[in-house]
Design a protein around this motif. Structure first.
Motif, mmCIF file in Angstrom:
data_model
loop_
_atom_site.group_PDB
_atom_site.id
_atom_site.type_symbol
_atom_site.label_atom_id
_atom_site.label_comp_id
_atom_site.label_asym_id
_atom_site.label_seq_id
_atom_site.Cartn_x
_atom_site.Cartn_y
_atom_site.Cartn_z
ATOM 1 N N SER A 132 0.861 -1.290 -0.138
ATOM 2 C CA SER A 132 0.073 -0.113 0.157
ATOM 3 C C SER A 132 0.931 1.402 0.031
ATOM 4 C CB SER A 132 -0.794 -0.077 1.191
ATOM 5 O OG SER A 132 -0.102 -0.043 2.480
ATOM 6 N N MET A 133 2.066 1.134 0.439
ATOM 7 C CA MET A 133 2.809 2.674 0.716
ATOM 8 C C MET A 133 3.099 3.054 -0.563
ATOM 9 S SD MET A 133 3.045 3.404 4.177
ATOM 10 C CE MET A 133 4.091 4.749 3.699
ATOM 11 N N HIS A 134 3.369 2.340 -1.771
ATOM 12 C CA HIS A 134 3.770 2.766 -2.966
ATOM 13 C C HIS A 134 2.687 3.385 -3.691
ATOM 14 C CE1 HIS A 134 2.861 -1.526 -4.170
ATOM 15 N NE2 HIS A 134 1.754 -1.011 -5.016
ATOM 16 N N HIS A 135 1.446 3.187 -3.233
ATOM 17 C CA HIS A 135 0.344 3.845 -4.038
ATOM 18 C C HIS A 135 0.466 5.558 -3.570
ATOM 19 C CE1 HIS A 135 -1.575 0.479 -5.976
ATOM 20 N NE2 HIS A 135 -1.066 -0.073 -4.909
ATOM 21 N N MET A 136 1.069 5.813 -2.425
ATOM 22 C CA MET A 136 0.957 7.170 -2.016
ATOM 23 C C MET A 136 1.766 8.050 -2.763
ATOM 24 S SD MET A 136 0.480 6.257 1.938
ATOM 25 C CE MET A 136 -0.210 4.804 2.481
ATOM 26 N N THR A 137 1.120 9.386 -2.948
ATOM 27 C CA THR A 137 2.039 10.192 -3.687
ATOM 28 C C THR A 137 3.213 10.923 -2.731
ATOM 29 O OG1 THR A 137 0.132 12.063 -3.127
ATOM 30 C CG2 THR A 137 0.380 10.770 -5.205
ATOM 31 N N ARG A 138 2.760 10.955 -1.405
ATOM 32 C CA ARG A 138 3.732 11.591 -0.305
ATOM 33 C C ARG A 138 4.053 10.362 0.474
ATOM 34 N NH1 ARG A 138 4.110 16.938 0.920
ATOM 35 N NH2 ARG A 138 5.502 16.027 2.262
ATOM 36 N N PRO A 139 4.686 9.377 0.123
ATOM 37 C CA PRO A 139 5.081 8.278 1.269
ATOM 38 C C PRO A 139 5.798 8.819 2.447
ATOM 39 C CG PRO A 139 6.266 7.942 -0.697
ATOM 40 C CD PRO A 139 5.313 8.970 -0.981
ATOM 41 N N ASP A 140 6.686 9.819 2.086
ATOM 42 C CA ASP A 140 7.556 10.517 3.240
ATOM 43 C C ASP A 140 6.701 10.967 4.346
ATOM 44 O OD1 ASP A 140 6.714 12.328 1.289
ATOM 45 O OD2 ASP A 140 8.319 13.742 1.723
ATOM 46 N N ARG A 141 5.586 11.482 4.068
ATOM 47 C CA ARG A 141 4.644 12.360 5.034
ATOM 48 C C ARG A 141 3.938 11.253 5.588
ATOM 49 N NH1 ARG A 141 0.729 16.475 2.271
ATOM 50 N NH2 ARG A 141 -0.160 14.486 1.523
ATOM 51 N N ALA A 142 3.277 10.169 4.788
ATOM 52 C CA ALA A 142 2.763 9.172 5.240
ATOM 53 C C ALA A 142 3.385 8.408 6.593
ATOM 54 C CB ALA A 142 2.116 8.296 4.328
ATOM 55 N N LEU A 143 4.760 8.342 6.042
ATOM 56 C CA LEU A 143 5.781 7.499 7.112
ATOM 57 C C LEU A 143 5.852 8.145 8.429
ATOM 58 C CD1 LEU A 143 8.745 6.269 4.704
ATOM 59 C CD2 LEU A 143 6.827 4.961 5.785
ATOM 60 N N ARG A 144 6.214 9.566 8.462
ATOM 61 C CA ARG A 144 6.153 10.457 9.733
ATOM 62 C C ARG A 144 4.862 10.277 10.460
ATOM 63 N NH1 ARG A 144 8.872 13.657 5.846
ATOM 64 N NH2 ARG A 144 6.791 15.140 5.971
ATOM 65 N N THR A 145 3.603 10.165 9.687
ATOM 66 C CA THR A 145 2.307 10.228 10.311
ATOM 67 C C THR A 145 2.029 8.791 10.950
ATOM 68 O OG1 THR A 145 1.363 11.881 8.818
ATOM 69 C CG2 THR A 145 -0.040 10.494 9.892
ATOM 70 N N VAL A 146 2.772 7.857 10.551
ATOM 71 C CA VAL A 146 2.557 6.411 11.339
ATOM 72 C C VAL A 146 3.622 6.562 12.486
ATOM 73 C CG1 VAL A 146 3.332 4.230 11.039
ATOM 74 C CG2 VAL A 146 2.110 5.220 9.111
ATOM 75 N N ARG A 147 4.816 7.171 12.421
ATOM 76 C CA ARG A 147 5.543 7.248 13.402
ATOM 77 C C ARG A 147 5.042 7.843 14.577
ATOM 78 N NH1 ARG A 147 8.604 10.190 16.706
ATOM 79 N NH2 ARG A 147 10.761 9.163 17.449
ATOM 80 N N ASP A 148 4.365 9.079 14.249
ATOM 81 C CA ASP A 148 3.798 9.955 15.291
ATOM 82 C C ASP A 148 2.572 9.262 15.930
ATOM 83 O OD1 ASP A 148 5.434 12.022 14.728
ATOM 84 O OD2 ASP A 148 4.098 13.131 13.443
ATOM 85 N N ALA A 149 1.948 8.460 15.268
ATOM 86 C CA ALA A 149 0.832 7.785 15.794
ATOM 87 C C ALA A 149 0.968 6.380 16.541
ATOM 88 C CB ALA A 149 -0.401 7.312 14.523
ATOM 89 N N LEU A 150 2.113 5.663 16.260
ATOM 90 C CA LEU A 150 2.620 4.518 16.849
ATOM 91 C C LEU A 150 2.843 4.928 18.395
ATOM 92 C CD1 LEU A 150 5.047 2.608 14.672
ATOM 93 C CD2 LEU A 150 3.024 1.538 15.761
#
Length: 290
Positions: A132-150
């Motif tokens: 699923s990550m490769h479908h995102m246009t801004r995966p760098d932003r998504a990764l940071r959002t996941v880190r903040d949520a964990l």
């Protein structure tokens, strides 16, 4: 998402194969992928380097639930928030949860993960993102959002595909050996522009987002197609969807041979072959929030 082996989203027009005999859409292919690859997915969930059993899991781009239900089986005390941009996929997932009697352990969230602001997903101990990550246009932003949520010390599992699965031997079909590889090459070239992160090395991006990568594994599968009749339907569905996108990029001879494979009523139908297998490669990164 969890689009597993179905990155080609263009269905394409009917090309005379009788749609009643074909695969209706992406959701059905995802269900077939879950069935055919169930042991493989279970092996990934068993490998996860967790410190303690997670109680709250988020499945990002859950599709119709391949990862969701594998994780529910692996962690019987956990509940899962399943997130996807497709309302149809989430509806199928909820129906499966009811059939399995685990609906109380599953919360579905309809969300576009390309949006800057994500819905509140709670504080998960484990986040799972399969294909699923490769479908995102801004995966760098998504990764940071996941880190903040964990939760502190929580684990993020990223599963990436090397490409579409292969089903036929290299010598097939008899009149056009190597056809499948040429079809996949055309699909890869088409997708390189729209999904530049497909097949990416997520390790450096995870590190840049503030994770510590604690393990990485490359897992290959070679499943004998004779074990399940679902293999033929899975191959049919994947190749039908690819055909809808790459037809104009194939030679006339290759397109004719592909259409013979996809003609479910014809003598050369892929459903009639006894030499099918599912050959695939996936890489898994396990990263911890520190």
């Amino acid at each position: 998402m969890n689009n597993a082996q179905t990155h080609i989203r263009h269905q394409g027009a009917s090309h005379g194969h009788g749609q009643e005999h074909g695969i209706d859409g992406q959701a059905e292919i995802l269900d077939l992928d879950a069935e055919v690859m169930s042991e493989h997915t279970a092996s990934i969930t068993a490998w996860l380097p967790l410190r303690t059993a997670p109680r709250h899991i988020v499945d990002l781009g859950c599709g119709t639930g391949a990862g969701t239900f594998a994780l529910l089986d692996r962690f019987p005390d956990a509940h899962i928030t399943a997130v996807d941009a497709s309302a149809e996929h989430l509806q199928r997932l909820r129906a499966k949860a009811c059939t399995r009697g685990v609906q109380e352990r599953v919360l579905t969230v309809h969300a576009d993960l390309d949006e800057a602001a994500w819905p509140d997903l709670g504080v998960p101990d484990l986040v799972w993102a399969s294909a699923s990550m490769h479908h995102m246009t801004r995966p760098d932003r998504a990764l940071r959002t996941v880190r903040d949520a964990l939760a502190p010390g929580g684990l993020f599992a990223v599963v990436e595909l090397a490409g579409h699965p292969r089903f036929l031997p290299e010598s097939a079909p008899e009149r056009r050996p190597g056809l499948e590889e040429r079809v996949h090459t055309a699909a890869d070239r088409l997708q390189a522009d729209v999904m530049p992160h497909r097949g990416a090395d997520w390790g450096p991006m995870l590190t840049a987002a503030g994770f510590t990568v604690v393990d990485r594994r490359i897992l290959t599968t070679n499943i004998d197609g004779s074990r399940s009749e679902a293999t033929g339907r899975y191959a049919l569905g994947v190749l039908q969807r690819i055909r809808g996108a790459v037809a104009e990029r194939l030679s006339a001879e290759d397109l004719a041979a592909l259409d013979e494979l996809l003609d479910t009523s014809g003598p050369h139908s892929i459903l009639r072959r006894d030499d099918l297998a599912v050959r695939a490669e996936r890489t898994v990164w396990a990263a911890r929030r520190t």
